[in-house]
Structure formats: C-alpha cells, structure tokens
Design a protein around this motif. Sequence first.
Motif, short mmCIF file in Angstrom:
data_model
loop_
_atom_site.label_atom_id
_atom_site.label_comp_id
_atom_site.label_asym_id
_atom_site.label_seq_id
_atom_site.Cartn_x
_atom_site.Cartn_y
_atom_site.Cartn_z
N VAL A 47 -48.70 157.81 -69.05
CA VAL A 47 -47.47 157.11 -69.39
C VAL A 47 -46.29 158.09 -69.43
N THR A 53 -46.80 151.92 -67.49
CA THR A 53 -47.70 151.60 -68.59
C THR A 53 -49.03 151.05 -68.11
N GLY A 54 -49.08 150.65 -66.84
CA GLY A 54 -50.35 150.22 -66.27
C GLY A 54 -51.04 151.45 -65.68
N VAL A 55 -51.99 152.00 -66.44
CA VAL A 55 -52.55 153.28 -66.01
C VAL A 55 -53.43 153.10 -64.76
N THR A 137 -46.35 147.87 -64.86
CA THR A 137 -46.33 147.44 -66.26
C THR A 137 -47.63 146.77 -66.70
N SER A 138 -48.28 146.06 -65.80
CA SER A 138 -49.34 145.16 -66.24
C SER A 138 -50.53 145.24 -65.29
N GLY A 211 -42.70 151.21 -68.50
CA GLY A 211 -43.04 149.80 -68.38
C GLY A 211 -41.91 148.92 -67.91
N PRO B 56 -56.72 149.93 -70.33
CA PRO B 56 -55.76 151.03 -70.21
C PRO B 56 -54.36 150.57 -69.82
N TYR B 57 -53.80 149.67 -70.60
CA TYR B 57 -52.42 149.22 -70.37
C TYR B 57 -51.64 149.41 -71.66
N PHE B 58 -50.66 150.30 -71.62
CA PHE B 58 -49.97 150.70 -72.85
C PHE B 58 -48.58 150.09 -72.93
N PHE B 59 -48.48 148.84 -72.47
CA PHE B 59 -47.17 148.19 -72.47
C PHE B 59 -46.73 147.87 -73.89
N VAL B 63 -49.60 154.79 -77.14
CA VAL B 63 -50.26 155.51 -76.05
C VAL B 63 -51.58 156.14 -76.49
N PRO B 70 -59.59 154.46 -66.83
CA PRO B 70 -58.85 153.75 -65.78
C PRO B 70 -59.32 154.12 -64.38
#
Lengths: 253, 114
Positions: A47, A53-55, A137-138, A211, B56-59, B63, B70
């Motif tokens: 991030v 934010t979508g790793v 983002t997602s 994001g 693994p989504y840190f929206f 974090v 991922p």
Amino acid sequence: MTPGQRRWIFLAALAGLAAFYLWGLAGLPGFGNYPGPYGDIINRIAVAQTKATGVVSAVNFEYRGFDTVGEEFILFVAASAMAVVLRHLRNERERDPRDATADWAVPPASDAVRLAALVFTGPVVVMGWFLASHAQTSPSGGFQGGVVLATAFFLIYLSGEYLLFRRISPVDLTEAFEAVGAGGFAAIGVSAVAMGLPYLTNFLPLGTTPGAVSSSGTIALISFFVGVEVAAAFILIVGELVDQTLLVRQGDH
Amino acid sequence: MHIVPFVVVVYILAVGLYGIVTSRHLVHQIICLIVVQSSTYVLLLGVGYKTGAVAPYFFDIPVHTPAVDPVVQALALTDVVVEAAVTALLLALAIQAHKRFGTLDPQELVQLKG
C-alpha cells in the motif's frame, strides 16, 4: 487397451499418487499456518509503495507484472489460434445466418429472454467498466472486468440478434481492440525502458490517497488495457464458436 | 494439523482424472480437464490461507491487519485465465475433430487414425 484395463491401471496409479501425496503432506505446515515470508512482506509494503489498496492487483500488475504480460499473451494467442483452427475448410461454405440448423427449426428468442437481455445489457457494461477501472482499490481488475464486458455482447446475441451482434462487434474491429489491449500493456513496459527505467517500472504519478481511482500509476492503466484485451478476446472466442453453429455448413447441406 | 483442504484438492484432481480416463465424449473430457484444473485453485488458496486473516484489500481496514497471501491469489487469477484459454482452444479442436471424423468418442477417434 479396453476401457476396463485402462480403468484398473488408472486406479493403481491413483493409489500410488494418494500414498505419496499424504506422505508429502505430513511434512508440510497444515492449513492455516501460512509459513512464507513473501505474502506478509508484500501485504506490509504494497500500500505504501504503490498506493493501491488491492494488493492482489498490485501483485498482478506491478510486482509480477512481467508474468502478467505473458499471461495476457496466452489469452491473445488462444484467441488467434482458435481463428486458425476454425478457419473455413475447403468443402465448407458460409450460409445465411437467418436460416436454422438443417433439420431443426430454431424457435425465435422469447419475449422474456429479449427483455431480460435488453434490461441487463446497460448495467452489465457499467459493471464491467467499473471492475476494469477499480483494480487498484477492490477485488476487481482488467481480467474480471473484461469478462463482464464481453457478457454484454453475448446478451445481445442471446436476445436473438445475431446480425446486430456482428454489426456492433465485427471481427476485424474486435481483433483491432484485442491487439490494442495486448499491445498497450507491452507498450507501457517499453515506455519505462525508453525512460531509462527497468521494464514495467511504475513511472506514472502514484497519487497521494491510497485506494483513490486516480492512484497507483501504471497499475490502473495496465488494468484498463487488460480489460480491453480480455473483453475482445472473449468476444472473438465465443463469436468463433457461435459462427460454427450458425454459419458454417459442410458440403451441400 | 488440518489437512482437509489438501485432501479435497487431491479428491477433485482424482475425480477429474477418472473422468478423463473413462470418458466417451471429447466435450465431457474437456469439462473433466476443467475439474482437474479446479483442484489447483483450492491448492493455491489453501496454501496461502492464514487462520483468522482477512482478504488482502486494505481499502477500509488498517494496513497492519493480518491478511492472507496475495501472491497465490494472483496466481489463482492467472490460473483461471489460462484455463479459459485452454478450454476455448480444446473446444475448437473438438469441433474440427467432429467435422473431420464424424465422432467425438475418443475410443473411435483412436481407431480411425493415429
């Protein structure tokens, strides 16, 4: 070899596989005890490093971007190979798409199917576009969005409008889109090289808010090109199969 | 030690392979190949799973929240794409085989011509 013999050979091999597999499993960390360092490291730094934010997308289009170029070209080659395999053979001819299979009258699409296809086409296009443009983002991205976008074209085909399907997605134009999608991804990589950076370096501004749709630089751009390529490839692949049943007849039938 | 997900993997693999070996129809055989490949999704996602971890989504989560791997999820995505490509190509070949030989039974195809 008879099917019976083949089945017994297979079952014997399977017993061997199961034995070795269970033996190997005994030495592995069990389910839920993830041992590897890579996933944890990437989760910690992705991030901050990419502002995505979508790793998973960050891995796909940034850390593992070079692999994804190859992956995209697998799809590209498959679509092209289908066109080669399904080319018209010498004794085949195209016929009028309006007539039905030789000995079976196809009923027209019912009003319910036509209405459902009409109602869903718009939202499906929006959905596909949304998915392809929100990789950063997602849990979405070009691959998912592209498939959803292609679905919109199949809805038009489902509603019985084969001619309309071909008019809004002519093969030449779809192939051009596919080439732009696949080439765009590779070109982003080469642009980085032209700037003196390693291939596929993220050279665009990353933005400040992780994001945000405008964040993450080339990740979002690559995802967009992948979406175009995947949508075009799926339209081509399914279009080829549809043509086989609707257009191509052997000999004098 | 929980091994159930990994047993499921080899079960899906075995069911798919059994279908390929005993199949009497090329399209059925291709679907069995899809089943075989599905086992790799379970394997990849199973390998990367961490008990109690999130996606693994840190929206909208901090974090440092523990998240699953991922990398294997990205590999699963690759897997799906390759499967779609392979399936499409195999179906095209099946169409041509049917046109050329008039049958889709692997047994008969072997007898027709090498």
